[in-house]
Scaffold this motif. Structure first.
Motif, PDB file in Angstrom:
ATOM      1  N   TYR A   1       0.866  -1.123   0.209  1.00 61.51           N
ATOM      2  CA  TYR A   1      -0.005   0.010   0.169  1.00 61.51           C
ATOM      3  C   TYR A   1       0.828   1.420  -0.026  1.00 61.51           C
ATOM      4  CZ  TYR A   1      -3.726  -3.334   1.226  1.00 61.51           C
ATOM      5  OH  TYR A   1      -4.755  -4.045   1.211  1.00 61.51           O
ATOM      6  N   PRO A   2       1.218   1.743  -1.301  1.00 64.99           N
ATOM      7  CA  PRO A   2       2.078   2.959  -1.143  1.00 64.99           C
ATOM      8  C   PRO A   2       1.759   4.090  -0.856  1.00 64.99           C
ATOM      9  CG  PRO A   2       1.371   2.364  -3.476  1.00 64.99           C
ATOM     10  CD  PRO A   2       0.581   1.497  -2.649  1.00 64.99           C
TER      11      PRO A   2
ATOM     12  N   ILE B   1       6.402   2.949 -12.701  1.00 66.53           N
ATOM     13  CA  ILE B   1       7.305   1.783 -12.708  1.00 66.53           C
ATOM     14  C   ILE B   1       6.767   0.767 -11.763  1.00 66.53           C
ATOM     15  CG2 ILE B   1       9.578   2.945 -12.940  1.00 66.53           C
ATOM     16  CD1 ILE B   1      10.004   2.852 -10.121  1.00 66.53           C
ATOM     17  N   GLY B   2       5.624   1.243 -11.183  1.00 64.65           N
ATOM     18  CA  GLY B   2       5.168   0.124 -10.181  1.00 64.65           C
ATOM     19  C   GLY B   2       3.160   0.153 -10.196  1.00 64.65           C
ATOM     20  N   PRO B   3       2.746   0.488  -9.193  1.00 67.37           N
ATOM     21  CA  PRO B   3       1.445   0.589  -8.746  1.00 67.37           C
ATOM     22  C   PRO B   3       0.559   1.480  -9.690  1.00 67.37           C
ATOM     23  CG  PRO B   3       2.231   1.392  -7.019  1.00 67.37           C
ATOM     24  CD  PRO B   3       3.465   0.895  -7.815  1.00 67.37           C
ATOM     25  N   PRO B   4      -0.541   1.127  -9.951  1.00 58.80           N
ATOM     26  CA  PRO B   4      -1.441   2.221 -10.640  1.00 58.80           C
ATOM     27  C   PRO B   4      -1.537   3.727  -9.695  1.00 58.80           C
ATOM     28  CG  PRO B   4      -2.691   0.172 -10.575  1.00 58.80           C
ATOM     29  CD  PRO B   4      -1.376   0.056  -9.901  1.00 58.80           C
ATOM     30  N   ARG B   5      -1.612   4.704 -10.360  1.00 58.09           N
ATOM     31  CA  ARG B   5      -1.611   5.980  -9.903  1.00 58.09           C
ATOM     32  C   ARG B   5      -2.803   5.966  -8.631  1.00 58.09           C
ATOM     33  NH1 ARG B   5      -1.668   9.507  -7.017  1.00 58.09           N
ATOM     34  NH2 ARG B   5      -1.156  11.730  -7.141  1.00 58.09           N
ATOM     35  N   GLU B   6      -3.866   5.642  -9.137  1.00 58.53           N
ATOM     36  CA  GLU B   6      -4.985   5.472  -8.391  1.00 58.53           C
ATOM     37  C   GLU B   6      -4.971   4.909  -6.866  1.00 58.53           C
ATOM     38  OE1 GLU B   6      -6.139   2.409 -11.422  1.00 58.53           O
ATOM     39  OE2 GLU B   6      -5.089   4.664 -11.116  1.00 58.53           O
ATOM     40  N   ASN B   7      -3.793   3.873  -6.915  1.00 63.18           N
ATOM     41  CA  ASN B   7      -3.462   3.081  -5.523  1.00 63.18           C
ATOM     42  C   ASN B   7      -2.607   3.829  -4.761  1.00 63.18           C
ATOM     43  OD1 ASN B   7      -5.567   1.218  -6.692  1.00 63.18           O
ATOM     44  ND2 ASN B   7      -3.885  -0.116  -7.471  1.00 63.18           N
ATOM     45  N   ILE B   8      -2.129   5.190  -5.116  1.00 67.00           N
ATOM     46  CA  ILE B   8      -1.034   5.503  -4.371  1.00 67.00           C
ATOM     47  C   ILE B   8      -1.585   6.743  -3.700  1.00 67.00           C
ATOM     48  CG2 ILE B   8       1.250   6.668  -4.498  1.00 67.00           C
ATOM     49  CD1 ILE B   8       1.697   5.252  -7.207  1.00 67.00           C
ATOM     50  N   ALA B   9      -1.447   6.710  -2.450  1.00 68.52           N
ATOM     51  CA  ALA B   9      -2.016   7.708  -1.622  1.00 68.52           C
ATOM     52  C   ALA B   9      -0.902   8.687  -1.191  1.00 68.52           C
ATOM     53  CB  ALA B   9      -2.276   7.413  -0.112  1.00 68.52           C
ATOM     54  N   VAL B  10      -1.164   9.989  -1.299  1.00 70.80           N
ATOM     55  CA  VAL B  10      -0.240  11.131  -0.984  1.00 70.80           C
ATOM     56  C   VAL B  10      -0.136  11.675   0.354  1.00 70.80           C
ATOM     57  CG1 VAL B  10       0.383  13.489  -1.792  1.00 70.80           C
ATOM     58  CG2 VAL B  10      -0.195  11.665  -3.431  1.00 70.80           C
ATOM     59  N   VAL B  11       0.701  11.643   1.093  1.00 71.11           N
ATOM     60  CA  VAL B  11       0.826  12.213   2.425  1.00 71.11           C
ATOM     61  C   VAL B  11       1.986  12.997   2.507  1.00 71.11           C
ATOM     62  CG1 VAL B  11       0.872  11.929   4.948  1.00 71.11           C
ATOM     63  CG2 VAL B  11      -0.412  10.336   3.674  1.00 71.11           C
ATOM     64  N   PRO B  12       2.000  14.514   2.654  1.00 67.43           N
ATOM     65  CA  PRO B  12       3.064  15.142   2.462  1.00 67.43           C
ATOM     66  C   PRO B  12       3.984  15.024   3.940  1.00 67.43           C
ATOM     67  CG  PRO B  12       1.218  16.739   3.194  1.00 67.43           C
ATOM     68  CD  PRO B  12       0.802  15.026   2.639  1.00 67.43           C
ATOM     69  N   ASN B  13       5.097  15.451   3.776  1.00 62.40           N
ATOM     70  CA  ASN B  13       6.007  15.746   4.559  1.00 62.40           C
ATOM     71  C   ASN B  13       5.523  16.770   5.643  1.00 62.40           C
ATOM     72  OD1 ASN B  13       7.882  13.569   4.354  1.00 62.40           O
ATOM     73  ND2 ASN B  13       9.070  14.711   3.028  1.00 62.40           N
ATOM     74  N   GLY B  14       6.045  17.124   6.761  1.00 63.65           N
ATOM     75  CA  GLY B  14       5.625  18.207   7.735  1.00 63.65           C
ATOM     76  C   GLY B  14       6.644  18.903   8.509  1.00 63.65           C
ATOM     77  N   ILE B  15       6.075  19.765   8.986  1.00 62.31           N
ATOM     78  CA  ILE B  15       6.694  20.851   9.892  1.00 62.31           C
ATOM     79  C   ILE B  15       6.143  21.195  11.487  1.00 62.31           C
ATOM     80  CG2 ILE B  15       7.768  22.106   7.998  1.00 62.31           C
ATOM     81  CD1 ILE B  15       5.358  24.179   8.347  1.00 62.31           C
TER      82      ILE B  15
END
Length: 373
Positions: free
Chosen positions: A158-159, A173-187
């Motif tokens: 689960y990327p 190069i890997g999983p479909p885009r819709e299967n990739i969650a985005v969680v940003p870095n933080g401050i």
């Protein structure tokens, strides 16, 4: 949830962006009642397993230098990955999910091996996808790096990517885009805002590793074009393989007396103090998987100037809280001139920075973790 984080290095005993992300998310989830265990190398003083800041630290491998010269040690990564499999497998029934940092890849493969034939999801955190960057990093060994990156990307997982651009690269190069969650870095926005400005600050500031992708040479020339009209000064924080070349270039500028190289600053708050003192933070880097310094500078109320480039996530970070410029001398000079004239972004930088506060990032991560169950 009973959550495991896998990382060969553990913050704050080793300091770096990936391990700090784990610490900030993990401590907040622990405070929310989740059970957190970190599997890593034994970098801390004390027993191999101990409680720390509400988490359980579990050493599965001894302390070891993780760099071999300028590059991460391949043998270190292989050793840690080997040492990880059995302990993680032995305790796998005690954990609901496993979260593994991708770089240096091998621990992800070991974590997958430890979770095979179980219902425990493997979540991965992708900070960057290197692709052709391996050529410059490993030289003749680049095909090996590319192969491991591709194998890791295609391992069932689960990327999570730290930015949309990193997610797009991973999908190639890997999983479909819709299967990739985005969680940003933080401050830690509150920490940044508590810092007092440096008394010896600069009008314009750069902070980062001095490598070619950061395009500090372009920033120097762009600054030289506008410096005299605004009586401006430029401070360069950081070190790296381009340091000597950039210092030599600066001495040949018309306004070389307005440029100061501060080198690497040991104390994080010293960097923040210079951000608070500056009006503008400029980093025309063309390769940013995220770009944490942009978020930090916005929290310090700097007008941020970054490069508009397909290999940089800067646009995702600064939004309307800063300016994007063509990574050319002309483009950066124009953006510097706008900012030095007092023009402010459409969105207040401090307001934009709140999006990346660790409290918000931890909540987003928690939502993704729960979804995998």
């Amino acid at each position: 949830m009973r959550i495991v984080f896998v990382s060969n290095v553990v913050y704050p005993f080793v300091t770096g962006g990936a391990e700090k992300r784990i610490y900030e998310i993990a401590t907040r989830l622990a405070s929310s009642g989740h059970e957190i265990t970190i599997y890593g190398r034994h970098f801390w003083d004390g027993p191999e397993e101990m409680e720390y800041d509400g988490m359980t630290l579990r050493a599965v491998s001894p302390e070891r230098e993780i760099y071999d010269g300028e590059r991460r040690s391949i043998s270190e990564a292989l050793e840690f990955s080997k040492d990880l499999v059995v302990p993680l497998r032995r305790h796998i029934d005690e954990h609901d999910i496993v979260v593994a940092s991708v770089f240096p890849f091998f621990p992800v493969l070991s974590s997958k091996l430890a979770t095979v034939l179980t219902d425990t999801p493997l979540i991965t955190t992708w900070h960057e996808v290197w692709r052709s960057y391996w050529d410059g990093y490993l030289g003749t060994l680049a095909p090996f790096g590319k192969a491991i990156e591709h194998i890791t990307a295609r391992t069932p997982q689960y990327p999570i990517a730290v930015s949309g651009i990193t997610a797009d690269r991973l999908a190639e190069i890997g999983p479909p885009r819709e299967n990739i969650a985005v969680v940003p870095n933080g401050i830690d926005a509150a920490q940044i805002q508590r810092v007092s400005p440096a008394t010896d600050g600069f009008d314009i500031l750069f902070a980062g590793r001095l490598i070619s992708d950061k395009n500090v040479d372009i920033l120097l020339e762009a600054f030289d074009r506008v410096a005299s009209r605004f009586d401006a000064t430029l401070g360069i924080i950081g070190d790296g393989p381009e340091s000597e070349t950039l210092r030599a270039k600066a001495t040949n500028l018309t306004h070389s007396d307005r440029v100061t190289f501060l080198g690497f600053l040991d104390e994080y708050e010293d960097v923040l103090a210079h951000m608070h003192a500056a009006d503008i933070f400029a980093s025309p880097s063309t390769r940013e998987g995220f770009g944490i310094t942009y978020a930090e500078a916005m929290a310090a109320d700097c007008t941020v100037i970054a490069a508009d480039h397909p290999e940089s996530a800067a646009s995702e970070v600064i939004g309307e809280g800063g300016y994007l410029a063509s990574p050319t001398v002309e483009g950066v000079a124009d953006a510097l001139e706008r900012a030095l004239n007092g023009e402010r972004p459409a969105q207040a930088p401090t307001e934009r920075a709140k999006k990346f506060d660790w409290d918000n990032v931890a909540k987003r991560a928690e939502t993704v973790y729960q979804r995998t169950l």
